[in-house]
Design a protein around this motif. Sequence first.
Motif, PDB file in Angstrom:
ATOM      1  N   UNK A 253      41.356  43.270 -13.799  1.00  0.00           N
ATOM      2  CA  UNK A 253      42.249  43.361 -12.629  1.00  0.00           C
ATOM      3  C   UNK A 253      43.691  43.699 -13.013  1.00  0.00           C
ATOM      4  N   UNK A 254      44.047  43.542 -14.305  1.00  0.00           N
ATOM      5  CA  UNK A 254      45.410  43.873 -14.737  1.00  0.00           C
ATOM      6  C   UNK A 254      45.699  45.366 -14.636  1.00  0.00           C
ATOM      7  N   UNK A 255      44.618  46.168 -14.509  1.00  0.00           N
ATOM      8  CA  UNK A 255      44.816  47.612 -14.337  1.00  0.00           C
ATOM      9  C   UNK A 255      45.683  47.887 -13.102  1.00  0.00           C
ATOM     10  N   UNK A 256      45.534  47.058 -12.052  1.00  0.00           N
ATOM     11  CA  UNK A 256      46.274  47.297 -10.807  1.00  0.00           C
ATOM     12  C   UNK A 256      47.796  47.161 -10.999  1.00  0.00           C
ATOM     13  N   UNK A 257      48.309  45.976 -11.403  1.00  0.00           N
ATOM     14  CA  UNK A 257      49.761  45.891 -11.553  1.00  0.00           C
ATOM     15  C   UNK A 257      50.322  46.796 -12.645  1.00  0.00           C
TER      16      UNK A 257
END
Length: 421
Positions: A316-320
Amino acid sequence: MVEVSTLGALAALVVAISLILKKVPPAYGMIIGALVGGVIGGVSLTDTVSLMIGGAQGIVTAVLRILAAGVLAGVLIESGAATSIAETIVKKVGETRALLALAVATMILTAVGVFVDVAVITVAPIALAIARRADLSKMAILLAMVGGGKAGNVMSPNPNAIAAADAFNVPLTSVMAAGVIPGLCGMFFAYFIAKKLVNKGSKVQEHEVVAVDHSRLPTFGASIVAPLVAIALLALRPIAGINVDPLIALPLGGLMGAVVMGRFRDTNHFAVSGLSRMAPVAVMLLGTGTLAGIIANSGLKDGLIDILTASGLPSYLLAPISGAMMALATASTTAGTAVASSVFSHTILELGVPALAGAAMIHAGATITDHMPHGSFFHATGGAVHMDIKERLKLIPYESAVGLMIAVVSTLIFGVFGLFV
């Protein structure tokens, strides 16, 4: 489907940034960057143009909604409603907590649909007068306003939120609501840092304080009608299942506001003004779309995912991270959010991240780096408080810290704990 090499995608970003730094209009900078990147990336000129057009087509729905939002922005700014809202908030919070008042005023103005740089410019005359009386530094007042603006931006119906909502196909109100807690945390953090800066840097001079004519300002009650109507119409979708598109809700809110302020005959003037403010954003977003078309069909996306996987960090760190990277490249929350959302939305969803979480985290990530010197926000906000470039540059790390706070809180809520999704 043709694929551009990672080198081509990076070349596209480098060329776009270099041209924007050389004061080439951002739309042209990104179009030229996309064209050069495609060719360097090993794709024929015909296919490069096809990818660029495909990318721009993906942005068109957001562009239409942004143009419609011009009516609301025009009504708020031209009628004096924005100034009236800001002045009322500063009065209510009180000058003893001047920096908090400025942060809250800028946050609320941005949250109700005023562009973040316009919100800072609107609050700036009040800030300069207070800073002169209370002997506060320009860095302190500008950080309070920029921090409030960033906070309001992640919970507003502004172009950046519209772009994120469109790309992830989630209601605009959901993206706005997702930014409330991160935004408030960022605003209080900005206030905390600004308090430490009250004696750092230059002070406001007598000749820099401008008198505001209060006689023609609408009342606070009348001023707040336009954004309240727009947000209420948008809220019908999650509350009652009635879908009123932003294309209708935002201009309708503006029109209702004009009627309540008794300025309905000035509606055309407000609309013209709003359109003139939104047109550059819409044009920039079409340029952004061409760049997104190249990056989305390149190896850069997979490269980023491989790096994340190899580092053992959660997907999910791909988003920020993508939001922050693209905002750094474009020096714009709107362009950064739009590129990151259109390029990475499918991948983020495939990684099992819920749509709203992806939209919220990209949006929050973009606030970390959207104030770089190759963008207009940097210069518009510095000019609003008569600050020279050298001093304005010193504020960048503090602004990034505020953006990082917003992104960290958003990632904790939507990534780590997976709440509200």
